[in-house]
Design a protein around this motif. Structure first.
Motif, short mmCIF file in Angstrom:
data_model
loop_
_atom_site.label_atom_id
_atom_site.label_comp_id
_atom_site.label_asym_id
_atom_site.label_seq_id
_atom_site.Cartn_x
_atom_site.Cartn_y
_atom_site.Cartn_z
N ARG A 46 0.81 -1.21 0.00
CA ARG A 46 0.00 0.00 0.00
C ARG A 46 0.85 1.27 0.00
O ARG A 46 0.35 2.35 -0.35
CB ARG A 46 -0.94 0.01 1.21
CG ARG A 46 -1.99 -1.08 1.17
CD ARG A 46 -2.94 -0.98 2.35
NE ARG A 46 -3.78 -2.16 2.44
CZ ARG A 46 -4.90 -2.36 1.75
NH1 ARG A 46 -5.30 -1.42 0.91
NH2 ARG A 46 -5.60 -3.45 1.90
N ALA A 49 0.67 2.78 -3.38
CA ALA A 49 -0.62 3.13 -3.97
C ALA A 49 -0.59 4.57 -4.48
O ALA A 49 0.14 5.42 -3.94
CB ALA A 49 -1.73 2.95 -2.95
N VAL A 56 -5.38 -0.58 -3.75
CA VAL A 56 -4.49 -1.58 -4.35
C VAL A 56 -5.26 -2.62 -5.15
O VAL A 56 -4.66 -3.51 -5.74
CB VAL A 56 -3.66 -2.29 -3.26
CG1 VAL A 56 -2.67 -1.33 -2.61
CG2 VAL A 56 -4.56 -2.93 -2.22
#
Length: 228
Positions: A46, A49, A56
């Protein structure tokens, strides 16, 4: 002066690094890490991201159930992690049911690597472009469904680290256990008491005759049961 790098380093990319906390802080693996024989680094996908919600996953084009892990954060995460260790990007393995089956021969092959990068899937799997761009080796631990690749990644780490010299108290243990070089599974073993509920330890194991004990153990190695 920083300590030297461990002989074997694992980098695990996952959406749930907290799942590894207990695994890394107990038993043989904990001691191996503390002694600098194994390194395990956890990376939260993450972090890569692209939006404020740290997304995600998304729905698959063409419809279908579940969600897929998106290519941009996964590809960026893997490339960044591989670049973090200089000229040793590591052997990249994606944990997925579609991969080759993990066996002891492959474990022994992996134990010769200085760095292994494990990519853990989640949800309904990966956007195909992750495989097209990164070219990981897909690996499975069996034909059944799990919630993600974290448990399979733990299985790989546990199996491989046992073969690193010095990790086990007696390196012979890694040679003489199940799936050893002479084939078969492990032979029956006994400890105290010598007699329990009418079942006695075989006399040969009490004889002190090491050659006879070795023969008995070879003769009594179990074979793997049939697949169901």
């Amino acid at each position: 002066m920083p300590p030297p790098p461990p002989p074997l380093r694992f980098d695990v990319l996952t959406l749930f690094p907290g799942l590894f906390e207990g695994f890394l802080s107990e038993s043989i693996l904990k001691r191996a890490i503390r002694r600098g024989l194994i390194g395990v680094n956890l990376w939260d996908i993450r972090r890569w991201a692209l939006d404020k919600h740290r997304s995600v996953d998304d729905t698959p084009f063409g419809g279908g159930p579940g969600m897929l892990m998106m290519a941009p954060p996964v590809v960026s995460a893997v490339e960044a992690v591989q670049a973090s260790f200089g000229d040793r990007p590591g052997r990249l393995i994606a944990m997925t049911p579609a991969g080759r089956r993990l066996d002891q021969a492959f474990v022994e092959e992996l134990a010769r690597e200085p760095r292994i990068v494990l990519l853990c899937g989640r949800y309904e799997g990966f956007d195909q472009r992750i495989f097209d761009i990164l070219r990981p080796e897909p690996l499975s631990i069996g034909d059944y469904v799990l919630s993600g690749g974290e448990v399979p990644a733990m299985a790989v780490i546990d199996a491989v680290m046992r073969l690193v010299p010095g990790v086990l108290g007696d390196d012979q243990s890694a040679i003489d256990e199940s799936f050893g070089p002479d084939g078969g599974l492990e032979y029956p073993q006994y400890t105290r008491p010598r007699s329990y509920r009418g079942l006695d330890v075989p006399e040969v194991l009490l004889s002190g005759d090491h050659a006879a004990i070795a023969r008995w153990r070879r003769q009594h190695r179990r074979t793997a049961g049939p697949s169901r």
